[in-house]
Design an enzyme around this catalytic site. Structure first.
Site, PDB file in Angstrom:
ATOM      1  N   GLY A  11      -5.162   6.237  -6.714  1.00 41.71           N
ATOM      2  CA  GLY A  11      -4.771   8.009  -6.094  1.00 41.71           C
ATOM      3  C   GLY A  11      -4.276   7.962  -4.852  1.00 41.71           C
ATOM      4  O   GLY A  11      -4.071   9.365  -4.277  1.00 41.71           O
ATOM      5  N   CYS A  12      -4.335   6.954  -3.883  1.00 45.60           N
ATOM      6  CA  CYS A  12      -3.879   7.140  -2.516  1.00 45.60           C
ATOM      7  C   CYS A  12      -2.469   7.486  -2.518  1.00 45.60           C
ATOM      8  O   CYS A  12      -1.568   6.729  -2.875  1.00 45.60           O
ATOM      9  CB  CYS A  12      -4.181   5.877  -1.640  1.00 45.60           C
ATOM     10  SG  CYS A  12      -3.475   5.785   0.020  1.00 45.60           S
ATOM     11  N   GLY A  13      -2.263   8.584  -1.895  1.00 45.70           N
ATOM     12  CA  GLY A  13      -0.731   9.159  -1.554  1.00 45.70           C
ATOM     13  C   GLY A  13       0.198   8.113  -0.621  1.00 45.70           C
ATOM     14  O   GLY A  13       1.196   7.923  -1.057  1.00 45.70           O
TER      15      GLY A  13
END
Length: 142
Positions: A11-13
């Protein structure tokens, strides 16, 4: 092109942008969950190479931002113990290609290692881009 084992925080951009750059350059990215990996000091330590201990840390980790963890005050054993207890402290991504391991995404370093596509910005491509969040500061070189 390379098969890149890429340990990320799901989920880390920032990790998503990094993976996209690697794929654009023709690499195959094999993403793994950094937080779910059963790390040991022996399996984690090689990713940091000869970098100073303070450079091993994710500067956006809540414990670092709050001052509860001060990377510059830690030796190797204490840093590894803290990271095993709190994997969010680990600087991301961790990448492995063959026998070589690296932490962080410094574009010049990654380009020299495995190659990146043209037009990639210079510097560190790390940090959170969520609204209201500043990018992580560069590692200290004290």
């Amino acid at each position: 092109m390379a098969d890149v084992i890429f340990f990320e925080k799901p989920g880390c951009g920032g990790n998503a942008r990094q993976k996209a750059l690697l794929e654009k350059a023709g690499h195959r990215v094999l993403a793994r969950d950094l937080l779910a990996e059963p790390w040991t000091a022996e399996s984690l330590r090689p990713y940091f190479g000869d970098r100073p201990v303070a450079d091993w840390f994710n500067r956006a980790a809540p414990a670092v931002k709050s001052g509860a963890i001060v990377p510059e005050a830690m030796d190797e054993a204490a840093a590894l113990a803290a990271m095993l207890a709190q994997p969010l402290l680990i600087r991301r991504p961790l990448m492995r290609v063959g026998d070589r391991r690296e932490c962080g995404f410094e574009t010049e370093r990654v380009d020299a290692w495995i190659g990146l596509a043209e037009g990639v910005p210079d510097g560190r491509l790390e940090g959170c881009l969520r609204p209201g969040m500043a990018p992580c500061p560069p590692p200290r070189r004290d």
